[in-house]
Design an enzyme around this catalytic site. Structure first.
Site, PDB file in Angstrom:
ATOM      1  CG  HIS A 269      -1.808   1.203   1.500  1.00 26.33           C
ATOM      2  ND1 HIS A 269      -3.323   1.045   1.080  1.00 26.33           N
ATOM      3  CD2 HIS A 269      -1.646   2.264   2.020  1.00 26.33           C
ATOM      4  CE1 HIS A 269      -3.819   2.343   1.430  1.00 26.33           C
ATOM      5  NE2 HIS A 269      -2.660   3.135   1.790  1.00 26.33           N
ATOM      6  CD  GLU A 270       1.645   3.886   3.641  1.00 26.49           C
ATOM      7  OE1 GLU A 270       1.909   4.922   3.102  1.00 26.49           O
ATOM      8  OE2 GLU A 270       0.712   3.460   4.267  1.00 26.49           O
ATOM      9  CG  HIS A 273       0.142   6.284  -0.436  1.00 23.42           C
ATOM     10  ND1 HIS A 273      -0.828   6.959  -1.166  1.00 23.42           N
ATOM     11  CD2 HIS A 273      -0.368   5.502   0.565  1.00 23.42           C
ATOM     12  CE1 HIS A 273      -1.782   6.669  -0.444  1.00 23.42           C
ATOM     13  NE2 HIS A 273      -1.702   5.935   0.447  1.00 23.42           N
ATOM     14  CD  GLU A 299      -5.926   5.525   0.528  1.00 21.81           C
ATOM     15  OE1 GLU A 299      -4.988   6.041   0.834  1.00 21.81           O
ATOM     16  OE2 GLU A 299      -6.000   4.384   1.206  1.00 21.81           O
TER      17      GLU A 299
HETATM   18 ZN    ZN Z   1      -2.971   5.043   1.890  1.00 19.53          ZN
END
Ligand code: ZN
Length: 504
Positions: A269-270, A273, A299
């Protein structure tokens, strides 16, 4: 005209440099800072933020924006001979200048002080699961937040002003319409899943060796295209991604014995980003447009990697044999299909950050509804816990056992970030819409099954990352998919995936 823009870029360069300096201090605070350093660290941050406020609200910037004809009706200025990137540059500078100049220095410092006190009280209240410790602080933060919304200004509702900070150019009504059209469908879909045979994920909850978790996580990061010459991966209490410079985009994670909920999927997830921030094109890199165009779009990048890719069967066709080699004690005898179903288990739950991708948006809609009522005054801080529990029962059929597992679980309200929550759900919706186009453009499944993640990164880079904030969220989604944000893509995505997992 060109000279005026160059001058504007020169002045706003200091803003970007200061933002990165603030990010460096904050990153340090969350990772390696010794605990006793917190006092002066707070002063350093407040000082820099004060300078930042002065920089962006300087009369020099105001004059240049004036010369360019930027105002509320023409935020990008009046000239039509500018390149799209330069128009976007003026528009973004004007947006930040306008918001900051409308806030008095007193309001900015009062908010900084009250939200830091309120976060401290929230940590205590959450630990003791005692809302009354937090309530007086929430009341103060709410009062100041309402003042902030009035100062910034809005067309229809004060919540518009707050939402705009995180999801620029979108309105409460647009978001509410989208959520209202997904909520009944989601509730119905979750009901169908609840009535079918639940999947077993007990093998995921075993002890996974933490040093091996890190090696495997770093391998996936590398395959995704993240490189350590422009970044780092460290450990923090709450995982996050932050930009310390145009070539310095850092990720954090945390390792727990259960690898999958926050560990591996947290890293993926990170990294989603981080790849967005690493992929800004030359026209925006290092300047005021070098940011995600909205938190919803940001996101969408993390959720695409975490869910659409990282929780897909094709991804694990390639990685699962490797994962089994790392953790034979836990995964021997667990088939790929069992593993895939396990990591995609759907279950109504109390905690947002641990929610599966089907129930997740309901957690957001719940918060979105409550925070609008708090801002409008329809709901008082004191009535919030009861309202929270009632809605949780309505939405999920369960009631929080404690306030810590209910109304006190998130840091956003203690830090005064009203208007932030909707961006999480918008991210899921954007992700599904972008992915459906990506799957037409490239053979995503074939790439994944061959362990080739670079085709996917290239697609995301060229369509999304390269633009930074030079295209608004709405422009991006229109350019890529030919239509505005449409929740039908998300419904279709969930339907295709979970009908198969739950034999619906
Ligand atoms: Zn996030």
């Amino acid at each position: 005209m060109q000279k005026t823009i160059e001058k504007l870029k020169e002045l706003t360069k200091d803003v970007v440099l200061l933002e990165h300096a603030v990010a460096t201090l904050s990153w340090d605070q969350e990772t390696y800072m010794p605990p006793k350093a917190i006092g002066e660290k707070g002063e350093q941050l407040a000082l820099l933020q004060g300078i930042l406020h002065e920089k962006i609200t300087s009369s020099d910037i105001g004059k240049l924006l004036d010369d360019l004809g930027a105002d509320d009706n023409n935020p990008a200025g009046k000239s039509d001979s500018l390149s799209p990137t330069n128009s976007a540059y003026i528009k973004e500078t004007y947006r930040q200048y306008k918001i900051q100049t409308r806030l008095s220095k007193k309001l900015v410092t009062d908010l900084a002080l009250e939200t830091s006190l309120s976060q401290a009280s929230w940590i205590e209240a959450r630990k003791k699961s005692d809302f009354s410790l937090f309530q007086p602080h929430l009341e103060k933060v709410l009062e100041l937040t309402k003042q902030k919304a009035e100062a910034v200004g809005y067309k229809e509702t004060p919540y518009d002003a707050l939402l705009d900070e995180f999801e620029p150019w979108s309105t409460t009504k647009e978001v509410a319409d989208i959520f209202n059209s997904t909520q009944p469908w989601l509730t119905d879909f979750i009901g169908k899943i609840k009535n079918s045979k639940q999947v077993d994920d007990s093998f995921l909850l075993k002890d996974f060796d933490i040093s091996k978790q890190e090696i495997f996580g770093r391998k996936v990061l590398q395959d995704m295209g993240y490189t350590y010459d422009r970044g780092r991966l460290d450990v923090s209490v709450h995982p996050f991604t932050t930009t310390l410079g145009k070539d310095d985009i850092r990720l954090t994670t945390r390792y727990q014995k259960d690898f999958f909920k926050t560990g591996l999927f947290g890293i993926i997830h990170e990294c989603g980003h981080g790849l967005y921030e690493l992929g800004f094109g030359d026209k925006v890199r290092g300047n005021l447009l070098a940011s995600g165009t909205s938190l919803g779009i940001h996101e969408s990048q993390s959720r695409t990697w975490e869910n659409v890719i990282g929780r897909s069967m094709s991804f694990w066709k390639y990685y699962y044999p490797e994962l089994q080699k790392y953790f034979p004690e836990n995964l021997t005898g667990i088939s790929l299909n069992e593993f895939y179903r396990g990591i995609n288990k759907v279950e109504p739950s109390l905690i947002r950050v641990e929610a599966d991708e089907v129930t997740y948006n309901l957690h957001i809609i719940l918060r979105f509804q409550l925070e609008q009522e708090l801002i409008s005054g329809a709901l008082s801080a004191g009535d919030l816990p009861d309202a929270w529990n009632k809605k949780t029962k309505d939405f999920f059929g369960i009631t929080p056992d404690t306030d810590a597992n209910g109304v006190l679980q998130d840091i956003h309200w203690p830090m005064g970030a009203f208007g932030y929550f909707p961006t999480y759900a918008l991210g899921n919706l954007y992700s599904a819409q972008f992915s459906s186009v990506m799957e037409k453009d490239i053979n995503v499944n074939e790439s994944l099954e061959n362990g080739n993640l670079s085709d996917i990164l290239d697609w995301l880079r060229n369509k999304i990352h390269i633009h930074g904030a030079s295209k608004s969220a709405e422009e991006l989604v229109l350019d890529i998919s030919g239509e505005k944000l449409n929740p039908e893509y998300f419904k279709k995505y969930l339907e295709n995936k979970y009908k198969q997992i739950y034999n619906l």
